[in-house]
Design a protein around this motif. Structure first.
Motif, PDB file in Angstrom:
ATOM      1  N   ASN A 166       0.759  -1.326  -0.177  1.00 42.47           N
ATOM      2  CA  ASN A 166      -0.036   0.017   0.002  1.00 42.47           C
ATOM      3  C   ASN A 166       0.752   1.344  -0.058  1.00 42.47           C
ATOM      4  OD1 ASN A 166      -2.752  -0.793   0.192  1.00 42.47           O
ATOM      5  ND2 ASN A 166      -2.344  -1.690   1.918  1.00 42.47           N
ATOM      6  N   ILE A 167       2.054   1.264   0.677  1.00 40.16           N
ATOM      7  CA  ILE A 167       2.925   2.320   0.624  1.00 40.16           C
ATOM      8  C   ILE A 167       3.859   2.536  -0.696  1.00 40.16           C
ATOM      9  CG2 ILE A 167       4.953   3.259   1.865  1.00 40.16           C
ATOM     10  CD1 ILE A 167       3.404   2.449   4.543  1.00 40.16           C
ATOM     11  N   ASN A 174       3.344   4.033  -4.323  1.00 37.88           N
ATOM     12  CA  ASN A 174       3.529   5.332  -4.590  1.00 37.88           C
ATOM     13  C   ASN A 174       4.999   5.904  -4.655  1.00 37.88           C
ATOM     14  OD1 ASN A 174       0.772   5.704  -5.419  1.00 37.88           O
ATOM     15  ND2 ASN A 174       0.432   5.905  -3.212  1.00 37.88           N
ATOM     16  N   ARG A 214     -13.344   1.025  -4.092  1.00 38.93           N
ATOM     17  CA  ARG A 214     -12.126   0.576  -3.676  1.00 38.93           C
ATOM     18  C   ARG A 214     -12.346   1.309  -1.922  1.00 38.93           C
ATOM     19  NH1 ARG A 214      -6.002  -0.219  -5.191  1.00 38.93           N
ATOM     20  NH2 ARG A 214      -6.833  -2.022  -6.166  1.00 38.93           N
ATOM     21  N   ILE A 217     -10.726   2.763   0.639  1.00 38.10           N
ATOM     22  CA  ILE A 217      -9.287   3.325   0.905  1.00 38.10           C
ATOM     23  C   ILE A 217      -9.094   3.911   2.465  1.00 38.10           C
ATOM     24  CG2 ILE A 217      -8.783   4.079  -1.390  1.00 38.10           C
ATOM     25  CD1 ILE A 217      -9.695   6.903  -0.446  1.00 38.10           C
ATOM     26  N   GLN A 259      -7.929   2.350   4.841  1.00 38.40           N
ATOM     27  CA  GLN A 259      -6.753   1.931   5.434  1.00 38.40           C
ATOM     28  C   GLN A 259      -5.612   2.821   4.734  1.00 38.40           C
ATOM     29  OE1 GLN A 259      -6.568   0.008   7.770  1.00 38.40           O
ATOM     30  NE2 GLN A 259      -4.491  -0.297   8.266  1.00 38.40           N
ATOM     31  N   ARG A 260      -5.760   3.024   3.433  1.00 38.81           N
ATOM     32  CA  ARG A 260      -4.699   3.688   2.463  1.00 38.81           C
ATOM     33  C   ARG A 260      -4.765   5.088   3.117  1.00 38.81           C
ATOM     34  NH1 ARG A 260      -5.341   4.166  -3.615  1.00 38.81           N
ATOM     35  NH2 ARG A 260      -5.446   6.450  -3.330  1.00 38.81           N
ATOM     36  N   LYS A 261      -5.904   5.600   3.310  1.00 41.89           N
ATOM     37  CA  LYS A 261      -6.018   7.121   3.776  1.00 41.89           C
ATOM     38  C   LYS A 261      -5.254   7.486   5.034  1.00 41.89           C
ATOM     39  CE  LYS A 261      -8.886  10.594   2.872  1.00 41.89           C
ATOM     40  NZ  LYS A 261      -9.675  11.129   1.764  1.00 41.89           N
ATOM     41  N   TYR A 319      -2.765   5.394   6.125  1.00 45.95           N
ATOM     42  CA  TYR A 319      -1.279   5.174   5.900  1.00 45.95           C
ATOM     43  C   TYR A 319      -0.958   6.496   5.205  1.00 45.95           C
ATOM     44  CZ  TYR A 319      -1.219   0.421   6.832  1.00 45.95           C
ATOM     45  OH  TYR A 319      -1.595  -0.983   7.461  1.00 45.95           O
ATOM     46  N   GLU A 320      -1.652   7.119   4.388  1.00 45.96           N
ATOM     47  CA  GLU A 320      -1.222   8.354   3.778  1.00 45.96           C
ATOM     48  C   GLU A 320      -1.241   9.495   4.763  1.00 45.96           C
ATOM     49  OE1 GLU A 320      -3.354   8.012  -0.420  1.00 45.96           O
ATOM     50  OE2 GLU A 320      -4.083   9.417   0.707  1.00 45.96           O
TER      51      GLU A 320
END
Lengths: 147, 900
Positions: free
Chosen positions: B153-154, B157, B342, B344, B346-348, B350-351
């Protein structure tokens, strides 16, 4: 009043005269040996000079001693009297014009038996002399004479 | 076998079987032995080194760190150079991954983001990573698996390439599936060649990304779908296995298909939603969004990566990325839409974490600049607090000094953010008490970072809860700052608006920052100390310089000159001040560089001997001495500033000395005069009295023996002579008494004046018993004084009173005292003859009489004697009276300052 001898040590003949006069006025007729200065007194006491042939047995019953004298002053005379066995106990009365404390103290230190200031008034003076004579000639037991 | 060619910034892997890959590629290899690892990893890292990438090689069985370095040295001629410049790091998995059952994902991710930041700061293009996972056991596997997922996920990018090495012998089929799922592709050694096996799902994503335009140009062999059937099957498999929600719907928004991913994401089963409107999944506040999106689809447009919010069955909302594409029928007509959503969340997160870490890093960098540049502690603390709030976004930051006082307080020295009086109210302590058990107090006491994870629930936060929550503080962290002795001198406390607002990675960064801050303070304190020392040195140097130049004392620095026997024989002038010239009259030009004997040939040996002792033995001395050549007295203080040298500070005391000499001379003269006076007194006492006595004696003799020859007149005259003799005798006695009063040494003791007066009164009455005299004496008058002299004074005063009341029928003599103007005044009062006040000046003069001797005999010395005695007791005497009204004599005695 027997044959006791008084010794007068004074350089001033007028004082000697007045003292003798006072003694007479008090009816004290004992012999008065006069020394006109300290040296003369010592010569007499220790049979020296002109006194070398005098009778050794005759010692004054009291010595009336002036302080201020030429050559040997009164304190010196007293000192020698006290340091000689023959005169060690001889009564010495300092009779002086001084009232100074230092003189009084020194007199006693050197071993005088009495300290008398001569009053100016003759009547008073005569009284003092009378009292002295009475005391030393009559009341006082002199030290035993040896020899 | 083939090569993946993708758009974007491609990197050469160095491995032939792979070729180029874009940044963010996370792949793996399955190896059997050491040779496999060398075969792949050596070229992999060589390529990275050549292409300005930062290389990090985490090694493990059977190729340990030393082997790795050895292999690289062998294959890469410039390896040593890369190593020296720090482009490559080779470490063992033991150093890198924490041991034990748990694998700390957050920490690892934090490390990784850190690393990436550093790499970028150092100027590398990106990070090339390889890690051996030989150490993984069954327990850690699941954990690590999650890590790899998060990693993806990290890294997607980031400028990172990651090659994971898995030992094939240790992996079961299940694990190989996990591996496959988490990596974009796998390379496996097969028949002496490396083969690339691609992750279908990832491949599919790539396909979707490129709008299915990228043809599978003979890439992976597993991906050679050639006919439509298999393609359909394949696609259906993708749809079913995808974690994304894939939903089909009509142009009206009616749901037509619902995959497993959708079920998992939204919480609705397929049967619950088929036929329902898609708006079911949209929060009410976004209800317009669907119609707008459907409108776009109807127009044939695609909606790509729309960031929006969706709603689950349970009503909870989540952030989502939505891609909507039109579905065409065979004729190309738009009949519906496919939605791929999707979650996000979790991604959010992490972001956000990443963003925050980035901010933290920036803050550290800012703080480090501040640490370097701050002129003092206060501004450093102020700036750091400000940066933490402004750059990182904490609600408040403060630094508290740990005070070594009785209350063990933590004194706020700097703060920033939403304080609004919070610190003033919080009264934080580091004692083991309620106010000392918050994070700040605990951190100060224990020397460890401490937290309040939630102000609303943490029982330790009770004293501050309401104040904290009202300012939006929900959690806090307190980090101790250590001085160079290792004790906590301050605590750095930060407040977050979030509950549990500090991640593990953040804590590590903050602790690092706190360490930097403490170090900065230590450096700053040392610097300040240094500056202070330098300044005080400079100040004192300047002060001494000024002093040297401007001081009134003469100053000279000299060097002693020794003779052949090492004995001081002279001295040389080295440095002299202005006052030296003034005090000696010698010019500096004539002296400096020359010796004392050259300048003053007649200098006394004393000076050289004395200074010689100072210069040779280092003695410090102070002395006074006369210089004949300079004709002056000096007071000198001399010391030795170095071997065979001496400095002399001196003053001209000639005047003082002359004064002293004069005083000494006067004293000697006075002593002589005194002695003369004493001898005079003696003479007076002895020699003047003698003639008087003789005059009186002869007068009496004349009166006695020649009375018949003197008439009355003659007798009277003779008596007058005698009276005069007595009077003069009295005068002499009084004068001697007075001189004794003046010169006798006082002996201070307690004297009872009342008792003395009483006994004098008794004696007076005895002298003239016929007189009626009333004596009134105040009892208990005790003073400090000379018993004899005070007695003499009273004798004179009472005697006078007695004498001058002779004519009174009722004579009354009073002796008492009263308090007047703060002092005690004694008085002797009578009701006798008194005196006229106009003659008061004559009262206390010797031989002055206010009454005739006939009426009141006397010498005129008595009151003078009284006055001298009172004066010698530091007091005053004065009188008042009137003719026939009596007289009063007053006197005071200063008992504190007796005349010596």
């Amino acid at each position: 009043m027997n044959n006791k001898v008084i010794m007068l040590v004074d350089d001033n003949e007028h004082d000697v005269f007045l003292t003798q006069r006072a003694l007479q006025k008090s009816n004290i007729v004992n012999e008065v040996v006069v020394a006109n200065d300290g040296q003369g007194a010592l010569d007499y006491l220790f049979r020296k000079g002109k006194y070398k042939d005098r009778d050794a047995g005759q010692m004054p019953v009291v010595i009336l001693l002036d302080l201020k004298m030429p050559r040997v002053d009164g304190f010196e005379v007293l000192k020698q009297i006290r340091s000689n066995p023959k005169t060690k106990y001889t009564p010495v009365v300092i009779m002086t014009a001084s009232k100074e404390e230092v003189d009084i103290l020194k007199g006693y230190t050197e071993g005088c038996n009495a300290f008398v200031t001569k009053p100016i008034d003759f009547n008073q003076f005569a009284e003092v002399v009378k009292q002295l004579g009475l005391f030393w000639l009559v009341l006082n037991e002199p030290p035993p004479q040896k020899q | 076998m083939g090569k993946i060619k993708m758009q974007g910034l491609s990197r050469k892997t160095g491995i032939d079987a792979i070729g180029e890959v874009p940044w963010g590629t996370h792949f793996c290899q399955l190896y059997q032995n050491k040779a496999d690892l060398i075969d792949t990893l050596v070229p992999y890292f060589r390529e990275g080194l050549k292409n300005n990438e930062y290389c990090m090689w985490i090694t493990g069985e059977p190729l340990e760190a030393e082997d790795a370095a050895e292999s690289l040295t062998k294959w890469e001629p410039d390896f040593a150079r890369y190593l020296a410049r720090g482009q490559i790091e080779i470490l063992s998995h033991r150093e890198c991954f924490a041991g034990g059952d748990r694998f700390d994902i957050q920490r690892m991710l934090g490390d990784l983001t850190n690393k990436l930041q550093q790499v970028s700061v150092m100027g590398y293009d990106g990070l090339r990573l390889s890690a051996n996972t030989c150490w993984l056991d069954k327990k850690a596997w699941q954990n690590f698996y999650e890590y790899e997922t998060a990693f993806n996920n990290i890294t997607g990018n980031c400028k990172i390439l990651a090659l994971c090495s898995y030992p094939i012998d240790k992996c079961s089929a299940r694990e190989i599936i996990d591996i496959t799922r988490n990596h974009e592709f796998i390379i496996i050694e097969h028949a002496g060649k490396w083969e690339l096996v691609e992750n279908t799902r990832r491949k599919r994503k790539n396909v979707r990304k490129q709008k299915l335009e990228v043809k599978s140009q003979g890439t992976a062999e597993v991906f050679k779908a050639t006919n439509a059937d298999s393609k359909n099957r394949f696609l259906s498999a993708i749809v079913e296995s995808s974690d994304d929600a894939i939903i089909g719907k009509t142009l009206e928004g009616v749901i037509t298909s619902w995959n497993k991913g959708a079920e998992k994401m939204y919480g609705y089963a397929e049967r619950e939603v088929i036929g329902k409107n898609i708006s079911l999944l949209v929060p009410s506040e976004r209800s317009d969004e669907i119609s707008q999106l459907l409108e776009k689809i109807r127009c044939g447009e695609h909606v790509k990566h729309l960031a929006t919010v969706r709603q689950k069955k349970d009503g909870s909302k989540f952030p989502a990325i939505v891609t909507i594409s039109p579905i065409l029928n065979d004729k190309g007509k738009i009949i519906g839409a496919s939605t791929i959503a999707r979650d996000i969340t979790q991604r959010k997160k992490y972001e956000e974490d990443l963003l925050r870490l980035n901010r933290e890093l920036r803050a550290i960098s800012d703080c480090n600049q501040v640490i370097v540049r701050s002129p003092n502690e206060q501004s450093l603390f102020n700036d750091v607090c400000r940066i933490m709030c402004e750059v990182v976004g904490y609600r408040m930051a403060w630094v508290g000094a740990v005070e070594q006082n009785e209350t063990k307080s933590v004194r706020p020295v700097a703060w920033y953010g939403e304080d609004n009086g919070y610190l003033a109210k919080s009264k934080v302590s580091w004692a083991d008490s309620e106010l000392g058990n918050g994070p700040t107090g605990s951190a100060a006491r224990n020397g460890k970072t401490d937290f309040c994870q939630d102000f609303a629930t943490d029982p330790r936060a009770v004293p501050w809860r309401d104040e904290a929550l009202s300012r939006g503080f929900h959690s806090s962290i307190a980090i101790p700052l250590f001085d160079n002795t290792g004790s906590v001198f301050a605590v750095f406390t930060l407040y977050s608006t979030d509950v549990k607002g500090f991640t593990t990675a953040e804590v590590r960064l903050l602790e690092e920052l706190a360490g930097d801050l403490a170090f900065g303070i230590i450096v700053l304190r040392a610097k300040e100390e240094q500056i202070k020392i330098e300044k005080s040195l400079k100040d004192s140097e300047e002060k001494y310089r000024n002093l040297f130049i401007s001081m009134n004392e003469g100053f000279g620095l000299h060097e002693i000159v020794l003779d052949a026997e090492e004995k001081p024989c002279d001295y040389r002038f080295l440095e002299l001040n202005d006052a030296f010239e003034k005090l000696t009259g010698l010019s500096r030009e004539k002296c400096v560089g020359r010796t004392a004997k050259e300048v003053l040939p007649d200098i006394e040996p004393y000076w050289i001997e004395t200074y010689g002792r100072v210069a040779q033995k280092g003695e410090q001395i102070k002395f006074e001495n006369y210089s004949a050549p300079l004709k002056k007295w000096y007071e000198v203080y001399a010391y030795s500033p170095g071997k065979n040298r001496f400095a002399a500070v001196f003053m001209d005391i000639t005047e003082r000395k002359q004064g002293e000499e004069a005083i000494k001379r006067y004293a000697t003269e006075l002593e002589i005069a005194n002695r003369e006076l004493q001898s005079f007194s003696y003479t007076v006492s002895h020699d003047l009295r003698g003639p008087l006595r003789i005059m009186d004696g002869y007068s009496q003799a004349l009166l006695e023996d020649y009375a018949d020859k003197l008439d009355n007149q003659g007798k009277t005259w003779m008596n007058n002579i005698r009276d005069s003799c007595r009077h003069m005798g009295q005068l002499i006695d009084d004068i001697l008494g007075l001189s004794r009063v003046v010169w006798v040494e006082l002996k201070f003791e307690r004297v009872n004046l009342s008792e003395i007066a009483q006994s004098i009164a008794i004696k007076l009455k005895e002298i003239e018993p016929s007189r009626q005299v009333e004596f009134i004496v105040m009892p208990g008058m005790e003073v400090l004084g000379d018993n004899h002299l005070l007695g003499l004074a009273l004798q004179n005063l009472l005697g006078n009173a007695f004498k001058f009341t002779v004519g009174c029928q009722f004579a009354r003599i009073e002796f008492g005292s009263r308090q007047q103007n703060g002092r005690r005044v004694y008085f002797v009062r009578d009701n006798g003859a008194g005196f006229e006040m106009k003659y008061i000046d004559k009262l206390f003069k010797p031989f002055q009489r206010l009454h005739s001797s006939k009426n009141f005999p006397g010498t005129g010395i008595g009151l003078v004697t009284v006055q001298r005695i009172i004066q010698r007791h530091g007091g005053e005497v004065w009188a008042e009276g009137a003719i026939d009204k009596g007289a009063t004599f007053h006197f005071t005695l200063n008992q504190e300052r007796p005349d010596k």
